[in-house]
Write an enzyme that holds these catalytic residues in place. Structure first.
Site, PDB file in Angstrom:
ATOM      1  N   TYR A 142       0.819  -1.211   0.000  1.00 33.55           N
ATOM      2  CA  TYR A 142       0.000   0.000   0.000  1.00 33.55           C
ATOM      3  C   TYR A 142       0.861   1.273   0.000  1.00 33.55           C
ATOM      4  CZ  TYR A 142      -4.098  -2.891   1.125  1.00 33.55           C
ATOM      5  OH  TYR A 142      -5.104  -3.823   1.091  1.00 33.55           O
ATOM      6  N   LYS A 188       3.193 -15.543   1.822  1.00 28.94           N
ATOM      7  CA  LYS A 188       3.086 -16.259   0.547  1.00 28.94           C
ATOM      8  C   LYS A 188       4.521 -16.571   0.119  1.00 28.94           C
ATOM      9  CE  LYS A 188       0.550 -17.715  -2.943  1.00 28.94           C
ATOM     10  NZ  LYS A 188      -0.315 -18.891  -2.851  1.00 28.94           N
ATOM     11  N   ASP A 220      -3.440 -18.038   1.131  1.00 26.10           N
ATOM     12  CA  ASP A 220      -4.632 -18.651   0.516  1.00 26.10           C
ATOM     13  C   ASP A 220      -5.196 -19.747   1.424  1.00 26.10           C
ATOM     14  OD1 ASP A 220      -2.157 -19.772  -0.030  1.00 26.10           O
ATOM     15  OD2 ASP A 220      -2.691 -20.512  -2.018  1.00 26.10           O
ATOM     16  N   ASP A 244      -5.462  -6.805   5.799  1.00 27.72           N
ATOM     17  CA  ASP A 244      -6.671  -6.072   5.429  1.00 27.72           C
ATOM     18  C   ASP A 244      -7.778  -7.071   5.085  1.00 27.72           C
ATOM     19  OD1 ASP A 244      -8.354  -4.088   4.671  1.00 27.72           O
ATOM     20  OD2 ASP A 244      -7.202  -3.406   2.939  1.00 27.72           O
ATOM     21  N   ASP A 248     -11.074  -8.718   7.717  1.00 28.63           N
ATOM     22  CA  ASP A 248     -12.493  -8.600   7.370  1.00 28.63           C
ATOM     23  C   ASP A 248     -13.180  -9.964   7.405  1.00 28.63           C
ATOM     24  OD1 ASP A 248     -12.304  -5.896   7.100  1.00 28.63           O
ATOM     25  OD2 ASP A 248     -13.309  -5.814   5.162  1.00 28.63           O
TER      26      ASP A 248
END
Ligand code: NAD
Length: 371
Positions: A142, A188, A220, A244, A248
């Protein structure tokens, strides 16, 4: 008497309503534990734009910098949607994170037994789960440069410095130690170099936390495991973008946005806020659920102000009110007693006062220590 400086930023929409509930709770905690909260209430978001044409002013930022902790309601609303990016209410929030150096975002997702039916997952999958997501907040893709796009390509840069991974890993291990839990570092590393680096550094930091079990998981798989069996997780630590998304997912497992508190921590500063936004469609109607905001106060008491007993008592009060079937409209079912924001706050205060007498002795001890 111990004294703490708190800046409160009620913000917009339901922000001021849930902040009123938080202030009433703080007042009670102060009286019961011999603590003095020096509270300064300031404007942020749309409220600040209306008055000063800026989503947050330098003097408010200064007040936050001088405080032991900041409590934020929520900012934003359609009234300010058409302003340019740098004038949007949310810019105030980003500025605050940047100025206070808030590099870690803690989102606990605890299932309250009586609310298990509100989750989209089966009750037996979620009851007993208590996950804390520790998300790196000021680095990663980001923020990385170079970034950009043209007609032929778009690109961002995912880069982490060693100190950035070290400090977030420490936050996760410390928390897991306090919770008698374990850490899952999500990455990852099978594809991304930055993730292999992340994994190496987390393991290095782990040398100082050998009492805390550590495992790694690919992102994943983590997304899938969170909805398959959330109980296997305790503390999850991960980079900005993965955090992020995963936070959620964990949030929705609990069933309601109005229930979830959060903390953003830096080396020297801390901010606490509900996960939800300004809920414009119910603003000003005394309908908002104040539990996420009151839960944020509990996090502040525990993490920044070291008032662990008061924090646990507050969380127990919330749980006992829910046990009694008392609900704001967002979490109500057919057999609930439906209450307003203010009534929910009053019920939590009543339950707090009624807490088991067996802890009153230790409370007196804490009070003496604070005095
Ligand atoms: P939202 O969280 O405000 O609302 C989502 C849904 O949850 C709505 O149905 C709302 O009524 C309900 N809800 C949320 N909090 C509730 C509570 N405490 N009690 C009862 N119901 C509650 O998200 P949104 O609708 O996407 O955004 C509304 C505004 O809030 C936007 O302007 C957005 O930018 C802003 N926002 C701010 C923050 C923040 O300040 N941290 C976070 C998210 C959204």
């Amino acid at each position: 008497m111990k004294s703490f400086k708190i800046t409160t930023l009620p913000g917009d929409g339901i922000g001021p309503e849930v902040m009123d509930a938080a202030l009433a709770v703080l007042d009670l905690v102060g009286n019961e534990y011999g603590l003095n909260f020096e509270i300064k209430t300031e404007l942020a978001g749309g409220a600040s734009l209306d008055q000063f044409n800026e989503p947050i002013t330098d003097s408010v930022l200064q007040s936050c910098l001088e405080s032991d902790a900041v409590l934020l309601g929520a900012v934003g609303g359609s009234k300010w949607d058409n302003l340019p990016q740098e004038k949007k209410p949310e810019k105030g929030l980003l500025k605050l994170r940047e100025v206070l150096g808030l590099f870690s975002n803690l989102r606990p997702a605890k299932i309250y037994g009586p609310l298990a039916d509100a989750s989209s997952l089966k009750k037996d999958v979620i009851v007993g789960s208590d996950v804390m997501v520790v998300r790196e907040l000021t680095g990663g893709i980001y923020f990385g440069n170079p970034r950009g796009h043209n007609e032929q390509e778009g690109f961002n840069t995912l880069r982490y410095k060693k100190y950035e991974v070290e400090r977030i890993a420490k936050v996760a291990f410390e928390l897991a130690r306090k919770r008698n839990g374990h850490v899952t570092s999500v990455d990852k590393a099978n594809v991304l170099d930055s993730s292999q680096f992340w994994r190496n550094v987390v393991h290095e930091v782990h040398q100082d936390y050998q009492d805390v079990p550590l495992s790694n998981m690919y992102v994943d798989n983590a997304a899938m495991q969170l909805v398959r069996d959330p109980k296997q997780f305790n503390v999850i630590v991960t980079q900005n973008m993965f955090g992020d998304i995963l936070s959620d997912i964990t949030a929705m497992i609990t069933g309601s946005m109005g229930m979830l508190p959060s903390a953003s921590l830096g080396e020297n500063h801390a901010m606490y806020e509900p996960v939800h936004g300004t809920a414009p469609e119910i603003a000003g109607q005394n309908k908002a659920n104040p539990i996420a905001m009151i839960g944020s106060v509990a996090m502040m008491l525990e993490i920044t102000l070291n008032q662990t007993e008061a924090a646990h008592r507050l969380n127990n009060a919330i749980e006992s009110v829910l046990d009694n079937g008392i609900r704001t409209i967002d979490i109500a079912s057919s057999d609930s007693i439906i209450v307003t924001t203010e009534e929910m706050k009053d019920e939590i205060i009543k339950a707090f006062k009624q807490t088991d007498q067996s802890i009153s002795n230790s409370r007196e001890l804490v009070k003496e220590k604070n005095e």
